[in-house]
Motif scaffolding. Structure first.
Motif, PDB file in Angstrom:
ATOM      1  N   ARG A 177     -35.902   5.762 -28.345  1.00  0.00           N
ATOM      2  CA  ARG A 177     -37.252   5.539 -28.896  1.00  0.00           C
ATOM      3  C   ARG A 177     -37.643   6.688 -29.821  1.00  0.00           C
ATOM      4  NH1 ARG A 177     -38.646   4.767 -23.615  1.00  0.00           N
ATOM      5  NH2 ARG A 177     -38.434   2.623 -22.992  1.00  0.00           N
ATOM      6  N   ARG A 183     -35.154  -6.278 -20.531  1.00  0.00           N
ATOM      7  CA  ARG A 183     -36.315  -6.645 -21.351  1.00  0.00           C
ATOM      8  C   ARG A 183     -36.784  -5.445 -22.188  1.00  0.00           C
ATOM      9  NH1 ARG A 183     -40.903  -8.882 -17.814  1.00  0.00           N
ATOM     10  NH2 ARG A 183     -41.170  -6.666 -17.655  1.00  0.00           N
ATOM     11  N   GLU A 184     -36.841  -4.281 -21.561  1.00  0.00           N
ATOM     12  CA  GLU A 184     -37.251  -3.069 -22.263  1.00  0.00           C
ATOM     13  C   GLU A 184     -36.232  -2.699 -23.348  1.00  0.00           C
ATOM     14  OE1 GLU A 184     -38.449   1.431 -20.917  1.00  0.00           O
ATOM     15  OE2 GLU A 184     -38.587  -0.164 -19.415  1.00  0.00           O
ATOM     16  N   ASP A 228     -34.296  -4.820 -24.968  1.00  0.00           N
ATOM     17  CA  ASP A 228     -34.458  -5.781 -26.071  1.00  0.00           C
ATOM     18  C   ASP A 228     -35.635  -5.412 -26.963  1.00  0.00           C
ATOM     19  OD1 ASP A 228     -32.254  -7.235 -25.261  1.00  0.00           O
ATOM     20  OD2 ASP A 228     -33.428  -8.702 -24.108  1.00  0.00           O
ATOM     21  N   GLU A 229     -36.732  -4.958 -26.356  1.00  0.00           N
ATOM     22  CA  GLU A 229     -37.882  -4.517 -27.149  1.00  0.00           C
ATOM     23  C   GLU A 229     -37.519  -3.295 -27.994  1.00  0.00           C
ATOM     24  OE1 GLU A 229     -41.036  -3.774 -24.379  1.00  0.00           O
ATOM     25  OE2 GLU A 229     -41.152  -5.886 -23.768  1.00  0.00           O
ATOM     26  N   LEU A 230     -36.803  -2.355 -27.389  1.00  0.00           N
ATOM     27  CA  LEU A 230     -36.346  -1.174 -28.120  1.00  0.00           C
ATOM     28  C   LEU A 230     -35.442  -1.572 -29.277  1.00  0.00           C
ATOM     29  CD1 LEU A 230     -35.840   1.927 -28.451  1.00  0.00           C
ATOM     30  CD2 LEU A 230     -34.015   1.652 -26.778  1.00  0.00           C
ATOM     31  N   ASP A 252     -35.320  -4.491 -30.846  1.00  0.00           N
ATOM     32  CA  ASP A 252     -36.118  -5.163 -31.876  1.00  0.00           C
ATOM     33  C   ASP A 252     -36.848  -4.149 -32.749  1.00  0.00           C
ATOM     34  OD1 ASP A 252     -35.322  -7.678 -31.053  1.00  0.00           O
ATOM     35  OD2 ASP A 252     -37.075  -7.980 -29.752  1.00  0.00           O
ATOM     36  N   ASP A 253     -37.446  -3.158 -32.109  1.00  0.00           N
ATOM     37  CA  ASP A 253     -38.160  -2.116 -32.849  1.00  0.00           C
ATOM     38  C   ASP A 253     -37.198  -1.345 -33.753  1.00  0.00           C
ATOM     39  OD1 ASP A 253     -40.361  -0.490 -33.589  1.00  0.00           O
ATOM     40  OD2 ASP A 253     -39.800   1.000 -32.079  1.00  0.00           O
ATOM     41  N   LYS A 260     -28.700  -6.096 -34.912  1.00  0.00           N
ATOM     42  CA  LYS A 260     -28.977  -6.424 -33.512  1.00  0.00           C
ATOM     43  C   LYS A 260     -27.838  -7.161 -32.826  1.00  0.00           C
ATOM     44  CE  LYS A 260     -32.496  -8.625 -30.680  1.00  0.00           C
ATOM     45  NZ  LYS A 260     -33.828  -9.220 -30.669  1.00  0.00           N
TER      46      LYS A 260
END
Length: 175
Positions: free
Chosen positions: A109, A152-153, A155-157, A159-160, A170
Motif C-alpha cells: 500500500r 478480499r483485501e 484484491d482491493e490492493l 485494483d488500487d 492484474k
C-alpha cells in the motif's frame, strides 16, 4: 524503526520472573539466530503477547520511511530493499503468517502511495511484483476464514495498484 533496545539488566530481570521451562523455550528459540539475538529476545519478552499491536507500530514506522523515499529510482530501490529486510526479520520473529501478510500488504500500500508511478527502473518495479506474489503464497497458508478476508483485501490492493501504476497488470497477480 527498530524494536526498542532494552539493556541486558532489564532483560535479565524479566527472565528471572519466568519459570525454567519458559526461559528454556525462549533461549532455544533465540539460539536459531545469530546477529539478532538481543532483538529477538526483547521481542519475545516485551512484545510477543500482542503481535498485532507490534505489527501496527511497525507499520507506522514503515509508512514514515516510505513517505521519505528519495526521488531517484536507484536510491528508492535501496531504501525499499532495506525496509523489506526489516519486514522479513520481524515477520520471522513473530512466526505468524497473519502478521507477515499484514506487514507485506502495508508495504505494498505504501509502495503504491509513495513510489514514483512513471518510473521505468525495472528493479523498482520488480520489488512490488515480487511482494505481491509473496503475499499470494502466504495467504494460501492461512486458515480459511483469514484467507477469505485477506483475499478480499488483496484484491482491493491489487485494483488500487493497477489503477495507479500503468505498468502493472492484474491478470498476472490474481489469486
Amino acid at each position: 524503526m527498530s524494536i526498542k533496545q532494552y539493556s541486558l539488566l532489564e532483560i535479565k530481570k524479566e527472565l528471572q520472573q519466568l519459570n525454567g521451562k519458559q526461559a528454556a523455550e525462549l533461549v532455544l528459540r533465540m539460539a536459531r539466530y545469530k546477529k539478532e539475538n538481543k532483538e529477538l529476545l526483547a521481542y519475545l519478552l516485551f512484545d510477543a503477547d500482542n503481535e498485532m499491536a507490534f505489527a501496527d507500530s511497525f507499520k507506522q514506522d514503515v509508512g514514515l520511511m516510505m513517505s521519505q523515499l528519495p526521488s531517484l529510482s536507484y536510491q528508492a530501490a535501496k531504501v525499499l530493499r532495506k525496509t523489506l529486510k526489516q519486514i522479513t526479520k520481524y515477520a520471522k520473529f513473530t512466526a505468524s503468517k497473519q502478521v507477515e501478510v499484514e506487514l507485506l500488504m502495508n508495504f505494498c500500500r505504501n509502495y503504491v502511495e509513495y513510489v514514483d508511478r512513471r518510473t521505468s527502473y525495472k528493479p523498482l518495479r520488480l520489488i512490488l511484483t515480487k511482494q505481491l506474489e509473496k503475499i499470494k503464497k502466504v495467504i494460501a497458508k492461512l486458515h480459511e476464514d483469514l484467507q477469505f478476508d485477506y483475499t478480499r483485501e488483496f484484491d482491493e490492493l491489487l485494483d488500487d495498484a493497477v489503477t495507479r501504476l500503468p505498468w502493472l497488470y492484474k491478470h498476472d497477480l490474481m489469486l
